[in-house]
Scaffold this motif. Sequence first.
Motif, PDB file in Angstrom:
ATOM      1  N   THR A   1       0.833  -1.204   0.000  1.00  0.00           N
ATOM      2  CA  THR A   1       0.000   0.000   0.000  1.00  0.00           C
ATOM      3  C   THR A   1       0.866   1.251   0.000  1.00  0.00           C
ATOM      4  O   THR A   1       0.611   2.209  -0.740  1.00  0.00           O
ATOM      5  CB  THR A   1      -0.928   0.010   1.236  1.00  0.00           C
ATOM      6  OG1 THR A   1      -1.743  -1.160   1.216  1.00  0.00           O
ATOM      7  CG2 THR A   1      -1.818   1.244   1.256  1.00  0.00           C
TER       8      THR A   1
ATOM      9  N   GLU B   1       2.483   1.794  -3.373  1.00  0.00           N
ATOM     10  CA  GLU B   1       1.536   2.353  -4.340  1.00  0.00           C
ATOM     11  C   GLU B   1       1.380   3.858  -4.147  1.00  0.00           C
ATOM     12  O   GLU B   1       1.397   4.626  -5.118  1.00  0.00           O
ATOM     13  CB  GLU B   1       0.176   1.656  -4.174  1.00  0.00           C
ATOM     14  CG  GLU B   1      -0.824   2.003  -5.249  1.00  0.00           C
ATOM     15  CD  GLU B   1      -2.102   1.182  -5.136  1.00  0.00           C
ATOM     16  OE1 GLU B   1      -3.094   1.583  -5.751  1.00  0.00           O
ATOM     17  OE2 GLU B   1      -2.091   0.156  -4.425  1.00  0.00           O
TER      18      GLU B   1
ATOM     19  N   GLY C   1      -5.256   6.400   1.620  1.00  0.00           N
ATOM     20  CA  GLY C   1      -4.356   6.276   0.480  1.00  0.00           C
ATOM     21  C   GLY C   1      -3.772   7.622   0.068  1.00  0.00           C
ATOM     22  O   GLY C   1      -3.498   8.486   0.901  1.00  0.00           O
TER      23      GLY C   1
ATOM     24  N   SER D   1     -15.693   4.340  -7.889  1.00  0.00           N
ATOM     25  CA  SER D   1     -14.467   5.051  -7.511  1.00  0.00           C
ATOM     26  C   SER D   1     -14.042   5.941  -8.677  1.00  0.00           C
ATOM     27  O   SER D   1     -14.648   5.923  -9.750  1.00  0.00           O
ATOM     28  CB  SER D   1     -13.352   4.056  -7.186  1.00  0.00           C
ATOM     29  OG  SER D   1     -12.957   3.350  -8.353  1.00  0.00           O
TER      30      SER D   1
ATOM     31  N   LYS E   1      -8.462  -6.986  -5.096  1.00  0.00           N
ATOM     32  CA  LYS E   1      -7.453  -5.979  -4.743  1.00  0.00           C
ATOM     33  C   LYS E   1      -7.873  -4.557  -5.097  1.00  0.00           C
ATOM     34  O   LYS E   1      -7.055  -3.638  -5.031  1.00  0.00           O
ATOM     35  CB  LYS E   1      -6.097  -6.284  -5.398  1.00  0.00           C
ATOM     36  CG  LYS E   1      -5.445  -7.565  -4.904  1.00  0.00           C
ATOM     37  CD  LYS E   1      -4.054  -7.740  -5.511  1.00  0.00           C
ATOM     38  CE  LYS E   1      -3.396  -9.010  -5.016  1.00  0.00           C
ATOM     39  NZ  LYS E   1      -2.061  -9.204  -5.608  1.00  0.00           N
ATOM     40  N   ASP E   2      -9.142  -4.354  -5.463  1.00  0.00           N
ATOM     41  CA  ASP E   2      -9.631  -2.998  -5.710  1.00  0.00           C
ATOM     42  C   ASP E   2      -9.524  -2.193  -4.410  1.00  0.00           C
ATOM     43  O   ASP E   2      -9.849  -2.692  -3.326  1.00  0.00           O
ATOM     44  CB  ASP E   2     -11.092  -3.054  -6.166  1.00  0.00           C
ATOM     45  CG  ASP E   2     -11.584  -1.722  -6.687  1.00  0.00           C
ATOM     46  OD1 ASP E   2     -11.689  -1.566  -7.901  1.00  0.00           O
ATOM     47  OD2 ASP E   2     -11.863  -0.829  -5.852  1.00  0.00           O
ATOM     48  N   LYS E   3      -9.072  -0.962  -4.516  1.00  0.00           N
ATOM     49  CA  LYS E   3      -8.887  -0.130  -3.320  1.00  0.00           C
ATOM     50  C   LYS E   3     -10.173   0.017  -2.520  1.00  0.00           C
ATOM     51  O   LYS E   3     -10.143   0.184  -1.298  1.00  0.00           O
ATOM     52  CB  LYS E   3      -8.389   1.258  -3.723  1.00  0.00           C
ATOM     53  CG  LYS E   3      -7.009   1.276  -4.329  1.00  0.00           C
ATOM     54  CD  LYS E   3      -6.633   2.704  -4.732  1.00  0.00           C
ATOM     55  CE  LYS E   3      -5.298   2.742  -5.434  1.00  0.00           C
ATOM     56  NZ  LYS E   3      -4.961   4.121  -5.880  1.00  0.00           N
TER      57      LYS E   3
ATOM     58  N   LYS F   1     -11.574   0.003   1.810  1.00  0.00           N
ATOM     59  CA  LYS F   1     -12.253   1.246   2.165  1.00  0.00           C
ATOM     60  C   LYS F   1     -13.680   0.962   2.637  1.00  0.00           C
ATOM     61  O   LYS F   1     -14.145   1.516   3.638  1.00  0.00           O
ATOM     62  CB  LYS F   1     -12.268   2.189   0.956  1.00  0.00           C
ATOM     63  CG  LYS F   1     -12.831   3.565   1.251  1.00  0.00           C
ATOM     64  CD  LYS F   1     -12.703   4.471   0.022  1.00  0.00           C
ATOM     65  CE  LYS F   1     -13.264   5.856   0.312  1.00  0.00           C
ATOM     66  NZ  LYS F   1     -13.138   6.747  -0.866  1.00  0.00           N
TER      67      LYS F   1
END
Length: 580
Positions: free
Chosen positions: A69, A72, A154, A187, A273-275, A279
């Motif tokens: 994380t 990224e 993030g 998103s 693995k989508d942010k 969240k």
Amino acid sequence: MIGGGEENVTEIVINDEAHDFSSLLSSFERDFLVRNNGDQVKIETLKGKKLALYFSASWCGPCRRFTPTLIEVYNELSSKGDFEVIFVSGYEDEESFKGYFSKMPWLAIPFSDSETRDRLDELFQVRGIPHCVILDEDGKVVSDNGVEIIQEYGIEVYPFTQQKIKDLKDQEEAARKNQSLRSILVSRSRDFVISSDGKKVPVSELEGKTVGLYFSLFSYQACDDFTPKLDEVYEKLKAKGENFEIVLIPLEEDEESFNQGFKSLHWFALPVKDKSCQKLARYFELATLPTLVIIGPDGKTLQSNVAEAIDEHGVLAYPFTPERFTELAEVEKAKQEAQTLESILVSGDQDFVIGKDGVKIPVTDLVGKNILLYFSAHWCPQCRAFLPKLMDAYHKIKAKDDAFEVIFISYDWDQASFDEFFSGMPWLALPFGDPRKASLSRTFKVCGIPLLVAIGPSGKTVTKEARDIIMIHGADAYPFTDERLKEIEAEIEELAKGWPEKLKHKLHEEHELVLARRRVYNCDGCDEEGHVWSYYCDKCNFDLHPKCALKEDKGANDDSKEEENPHEGWNCDGEICVKV
């Protein structure tokens, strides 16, 4: 540096002290940091940048999960040219340091400079890793819980200031008030969900429907058990033409595992693995798996978790409205009032339990008795610790009343473990792998073991707290009814009449000891287990049995030499002292 614990800090800690980067990061012999290819970077080049000091190690599981994380975020911010991360290693050997650092795109304190690493640990009070301290351009600490804020927001949290975090929290609160399916699932980089055949389906096609957000992990046994039931409910509702969809929120880190599990399902999912997955887990305050959040046709949250309701009621739980849940509660109440031993223990041809050597005992032979259902497993330390207490109570109760029995419901992994554990028990059991275990677990909402449920002669549930009751009162609490517990409570209160409310004792001269109700404790005087009453110091967590607290040593006060009568007017026997 202490490892293995993720930060759980909810406030940003600010220190007004400005740290000079050169003094902070250099040593007498070194004025540079290193990259993973061996290149040296002068510390003076960091002037005017924001720094994140990243305390981490690959032997720490939470660190391994957080590092990707941070990478990224770092890569997304690298184009700005005003942000740098400094790795402060928690390693004791250079080979491990090099292996972990080789995956990082940022700088590090050289492994050889353990003195600087230790100094930074002490300066920033690092008590667990991963730990991330963020400094502004002037060297002032803007956050010492960088792990938490980066996990939560993030790149959006940049430049990591208090004001930025406040703005994000305000936006989050506004989003809650104006929640819609789009605000939940869309998103900046994605406005679709995916089907099991890989097709992208616009979120707009789900608007106006009742949507279940299914938080799951295919490798987790509870999810693996529940997912087929949920898919069955989904298929039945779709066959009836109901306007209902499910969106899987995968918590997998392994894409192959996700693909393997998802391919047989009939609903939608967010990409693995989508942010948004993590969240949403924070947004809905995910506390357990599996969780199925219900979003109504208006985009508002209807229910925070209906997994248990679906497990118990299946398709009848739909449409998941408060009104439907009230109806189900009435059904459940009526079911409990009509409960008999046969209704919970008999299912088709399965109308028996087993004794030793697999002898079948008909459930009808147990009707009219007091029964304890013992949910337990050999692999569970708490279960093994409780077993001797339960066996002691069992033998004492059976000696007085043969109309009593215990039935072991196993949570063991295999037949061999079941056989080994059951071989040491003097009572009955459901056969290993018996499907009635699942229905009993649902009926009594088994969330943890050991669990001991008392069933009365009528077949109705007396209490689900029989384990705690036996821990405190043993066989004396039989038959575990409210009436018996009230009698015990009266006996307990009577027992303490006349005892001093406070006293001083030579074994604990620092503070006064106060007479207190204590469930189970270990006496600091005689090192024996105690129950109910204790002379207690809450400042020091110090316990004394009443027998120890009220006893006087030989020669004390009036120089009495009668140890057998330790305190005038009191008779101490066993674990209690009784006023004569």
